[in-house]
Design a protein around this motif. Sequence first.
Motif, PDB file in Angstrom:
ATOM      1  N   ALA A 293       0.821  -1.214   0.000  1.00  0.00           N
ATOM      2  CA  ALA A 293       0.000   0.000   0.000  1.00  0.00           C
ATOM      3  C   ALA A 293       0.851   1.257   0.000  1.00  0.00           C
ATOM      4  O   ALA A 293       0.380   2.334  -0.388  1.00  0.00           O
ATOM      5  CB  ALA A 293      -0.942  -0.002   1.207  1.00  0.00           C
ATOM      6  N   ARG A 294       2.119   1.155   0.419  1.00  0.00           N
ATOM      7  CA  ARG A 294       3.007   2.315   0.326  1.00  0.00           C
ATOM      8  C   ARG A 294       3.203   2.724  -1.133  1.00  0.00           C
ATOM      9  O   ARG A 294       3.420   3.909  -1.438  1.00  0.00           O
ATOM     10  CB  ARG A 294       4.355   2.009   0.978  1.00  0.00           C
ATOM     11  N   GLY A 295       3.155   1.751  -2.030  1.00  0.00           N
ATOM     12  CA  GLY A 295       3.219   2.073  -3.452  1.00  0.00           C
ATOM     13  C   GLY A 295       2.006   2.872  -3.889  1.00  0.00           C
ATOM     14  O   GLY A 295       2.106   3.749  -4.761  1.00  0.00           O
ATOM     15  N   ALA A 296       0.850   2.593  -3.284  1.00  0.00           N
ATOM     16  CA  ALA A 296      -0.358   3.358  -3.599  1.00  0.00           C
ATOM     17  C   ALA A 296      -0.213   4.805  -3.138  1.00  0.00           C
ATOM     18  O   ALA A 296      -0.665   5.737  -3.808  1.00  0.00           O
ATOM     19  CB  ALA A 296      -1.571   2.711  -2.947  1.00  0.00           C
ATOM     20  N   ILE A 297       0.417   5.017  -1.997  1.00  0.00           N
ATOM     21  CA  ILE A 297       0.656   6.381  -1.529  1.00  0.00           C
ATOM     22  C   ILE A 297       1.577   7.119  -2.500  1.00  0.00           C
ATOM     23  O   ILE A 297       1.360   8.287  -2.837  1.00  0.00           O
ATOM     24  CB  ILE A 297       1.267   6.374  -0.110  1.00  0.00           C
ATOM     25  N   GLN A 298       2.603   6.444  -2.992  1.00  0.00           N
ATOM     26  CA  GLN A 298       3.516   7.064  -3.944  1.00  0.00           C
ATOM     27  C   GLN A 298       2.792   7.446  -5.233  1.00  0.00           C
ATOM     28  O   GLN A 298       3.038   8.517  -5.813  1.00  0.00           O
ATOM     29  CB  GLN A 298       4.680   6.116  -4.251  1.00  0.00           C
ATOM     30  N   LEU A 299       1.895   6.578  -5.709  1.00  0.00           N
ATOM     31  CA  LEU A 299       1.144   6.888  -6.914  1.00  0.00           C
ATOM     32  C   LEU A 299       0.139   8.005  -6.675  1.00  0.00           C
ATOM     33  O   LEU A 299      -0.127   8.814  -7.573  1.00  0.00           O
ATOM     34  CB  LEU A 299       0.426   5.622  -7.414  1.00  0.00           C
ATOM     35  N   ALA A 300      -0.421   8.072  -5.465  1.00  0.00           N
ATOM     36  CA  ALA A 300      -1.305   9.185  -5.131  1.00  0.00           C
ATOM     37  C   ALA A 300      -0.523  10.497  -5.097  1.00  0.00           C
ATOM     38  O   ALA A 300      -1.015  11.538  -5.554  1.00  0.00           O
ATOM     39  CB  ALA A 300      -1.986   8.930  -3.787  1.00  0.00           C
ATOM     40  N   GLN A 301       0.699  10.457  -4.565  1.00  0.00           N
ATOM     41  CA  GLN A 301       1.541  11.654  -4.564  1.00  0.00           C
ATOM     42  C   GLN A 301       1.774  12.171  -5.981  1.00  0.00           C
ATOM     43  O   GLN A 301       1.782  13.381  -6.218  1.00  0.00           O
ATOM     44  CB  GLN A 301       2.894  11.350  -3.907  1.00  0.00           C
ATOM     45  N   ALA A 302       1.957  11.244  -6.910  1.00  0.00           N
ATOM     46  CA  ALA A 302       2.227  11.633  -8.294  1.00  0.00           C
ATOM     47  C   ALA A 302       1.051  12.397  -8.902  1.00  0.00           C
ATOM     48  O   ALA A 302       1.245  13.199  -9.832  1.00  0.00           O
ATOM     49  CB  ALA A 302       2.555  10.396  -9.133  1.00  0.00           C
ATOM     50  N   LEU A 303      -0.158  12.147  -8.416  1.00  0.00           N
ATOM     51  CA  LEU A 303      -1.328  12.868  -8.914  1.00  0.00           C
ATOM     52  C   LEU A 303      -1.294  14.344  -8.564  1.00  0.00           C
ATOM     53  O   LEU A 303      -1.968  15.157  -9.202  1.00  0.00           O
ATOM     54  CB  LEU A 303      -2.609  12.248  -8.350  1.00  0.00           C
TER      55      LEU A 303
END
Length: 304
Positions: A293-303
């Motif tokens: 789920a940390r990868g999901a946070i990173q992808l959310a940051q990219a937004l």
Amino acid sequence: MIQLTDILIGIDGGGSKTTALMADRDGVILGRGASGPSNYLVIGAEAAYVALDAAVAAAGDGRPLRPAALCLGMAGAARPADQTVIRAWANTRYPGVPIVITHDARLALVAGTPEGWGVAVLCGTGAMVYGEDAHGRVARADGWGYLLGDDGSGYAIGRAALRAVARAADGRGPQTALTEAILQHWLLTRPQDLIGHVYKSAQRADVAALAALVQAVALQGDAVAEAILQDAGRELAISVEAVARRLALTGAIPCALTGSVILKGQSVRAAFVAATVERGLILSPLTLVHEPARGAIQLAQALL
């Protein structure tokens, strides 16, 4: 103080559990929540929505959240049509919020590789390998489900163990300590009792859970159990080789490992690494991803 409208939500939705993380814009984790499975292809959309709601609520400690961005990495959401089902939940709960929806394998790749390219090996109840090169080309191998594939998975290991017990009972295969271990685990008396239990009562997760038992028996020196784990490792290596070949990945390939079977199963992981070496693959760095789920946070940051 962080406002609940100034946070990110990252969700890892799988076939056995759902994890939601709440983070600030810098990616610092502020809350965690967990719930049951959310693969809608297995449990249905409404049950998946309930699991997503529960995980997010737990991450926010029950407080209403209005995130700045949201990422959902979901098992069963690799195709656009499947992502539409998940997007319906996200748009209803968080209208107007920037959202990215992807599959759970991409989360592991993002969280476990230095630059977001390489291969990710997912090995839990099911199994698949996902790869992405530095130019954004993607490829995957396996993930076909328990009837068509998932070779090397917890389910495949459990099924192989059950078949080994059946063969031993018939005299078609060598005797194995798996027989007594599995009978005790399921409180059964004799191998023939497996028929009723497996076909009437056991769920896929129950069969996959036997992978931990196979690991324990192998560590006690049982050759049959060890051979099953060696075969699982080889199958995962074959999938990695297929993905690397399709993406023309050469040299040192960053690799992320996630899923309970390969994270907790030292014998499977060792067999996998040995099999990749035999095939001339160089997996480096090799990273264990305990919280995709940390990868999901990173992808959310990219937004943002």
